[in-house]
Scaffold this active site. Structure first.
Site, PDB file in Angstrom:
ATOM      1  N   TYR A 187      -1.829  -0.969  10.216  1.00  0.00           N
ATOM      2  CA  TYR A 187      -1.927  -1.252   8.776  1.00  0.00           C
ATOM      3  C   TYR A 187      -0.619  -0.870   8.081  1.00  0.00           C
ATOM      4  CZ  TYR A 187      -3.775  -1.118   3.983  1.00  0.00           C
ATOM      5  OH  TYR A 187      -3.987  -1.327   2.637  1.00  0.00           O
TER       6      TYR A 187
ATOM      7  N   SER B 237       0.877  -1.181   0.000  1.00  0.00           N
ATOM      8  CA  SER B 237       0.000   0.000   0.000  1.00  0.00           C
ATOM      9  C   SER B 237       0.909   1.224   0.000  1.00  0.00           C
ATOM     10  CB  SER B 237      -0.845   0.001   1.277  1.00  0.00           C
ATOM     11  OG  SER B 237      -1.308   1.300   1.567  1.00  0.00           O
TER      12      SER B 237
END
Ligand SMILES: NC(=O)c1ccc[n+]([C@@H]2O[C@H](COP(=O)([O-])OP(=O)(O)OC[C@H]3O[C@@H](n4cnc5c(N)ncnc54)[C@H](OP(=O)(O)O)[C@@H]3O)[C@@H](O)[C@H]2O)c1
Length: 262
Positions: free
Chosen positions: A153, A140
């Protein structure tokens, strides 16, 4: 890489970016897919969505080592080899670290990184049988530039990038390329509970990912030149990103308050 006759194992191929990657690969002639996900009905729907392809559906949770063993055993039994492993399944739970439940912290780590590492380990003997193999790991943008409210995350996604680099170097004597994709905010179910001003389409991410695979790229970074510049700033002058995060703290907090896709 030549995609002709390649056999692909992808996690999280039943929705979002993973499903678009399948679509992109089908358009370029790939026919054989093994797809892992938790919802059987979403896996079954792939057969109707892509009638030109063959699907081996592998219901299971990437966080469960037994499910991974079962998935790899099925691929071994059906194909006896594997050319492309795409570690795409991922989840997110945003919030102040002190507000995140222990369960959401553990599950983000188990799904986004532990499962990815274990599946790679278990699939490697099959990949080593291929004359031309690849592992594509989906990280990401937060794997490069961490932001408040995404501490866990971001940590899992940074780990994905480091794992990819280490594995590519560890496997240099084998015909296995290892690459990482760093999507920006993308219009999928995962983002339904976040407030974001602009989103890439999953088709755009899939096209960039498969183009990168065919060119043997190491990192595919979505978000264009601006994103590449931000990554350099984050590396060389991290206090500038700190200042940006501080100036936008309340707005970021508001936009991410409900963001959860587990
Ligand atoms: N969307 C974004 O803005 C964005 C940005 C950067 C990076 N990414 C990354 O891109 C990847 C794909 O995200 P997406 O946006 O396409 O998500 P999505 O639309 O929520 O789809 C996630 C897929 O992964 C599967 N999955 C989730 N948890 C799983 C588990 N524990 N075991 C097996 N399968 C599981 C889901 O199927 P089941 O629910 O049936 O299991 C689904 O097929 C993720 O790694 C994500 O972190 C996304």
């Amino acid at each position: 890489m030549d995609l002709k006759g390649k056999k692909v194992l992808i996690t999280g191929g039943s929705a979002g970016i993973g499903k678009s990657i399948i679509q992109e690969l089908v358009q370029r002639g790939v026919q054989d897919f093994a797809v892992m996900g938790r919802r059987q009905e979403a896996l079954d729907a792939l057969k109707a969505a892509f009638p030109d392809a063959e699907f081996l559906t592998l219901p299971g949770n990437v966080a469960n080592p037994q499910d991974l063993d079962k998935a790899v055993a099925q691929v071994t039994e059906q194909w006896g080899e594997l050319d492309i492993l795409i570690n795409n399944a991922g989840v997110v739970s945003a919030g102040l670290l002190t507000d995140l439940s222990d369960e959401d912290i553990i599950n983000q780590i188990s799904i986004n990184i532990t499962g990815l590492i274990l599946l790679t380990k278990k699939a490697l003997p099959l990949l080593k049988k291929s004359k031309e193999a690849a592992i594509m790991n989906i990280s990401s943008g937060y794997g490069y530039i961490a932001m408040p409210f995404y501490s866990v995350y971001a940590a899992t996604k940074a780990a994905v990038g480091q794992f990819s680099d280490a594995m590519r170097r560890e496997l240099h004597q084998h015909a296995i390329h290892v690459m990482t994709v760093y999507p920006s905010a993308t219009d999928t179910d995962m983002m339904k509970t976040a407030v974001v001003s602009s989103l890439d389409t999953p088709e755009e991410v899939a096209k960039a990912s498969v183009d990168g695979l065919l060119k043997g790229e190491i990192n595919v970074i979505l978000g264009g030149k601006e994103r590449e510049e931000q990554i350099k700033v984050n590396f060389l002058e991290p206090r500038k990103i700190d200042a940006f995060a501080a100036a936008n703290y309340e707005a970021l907090r508001e936009r991410t308050r409900q963001h959860r896709s587990m």
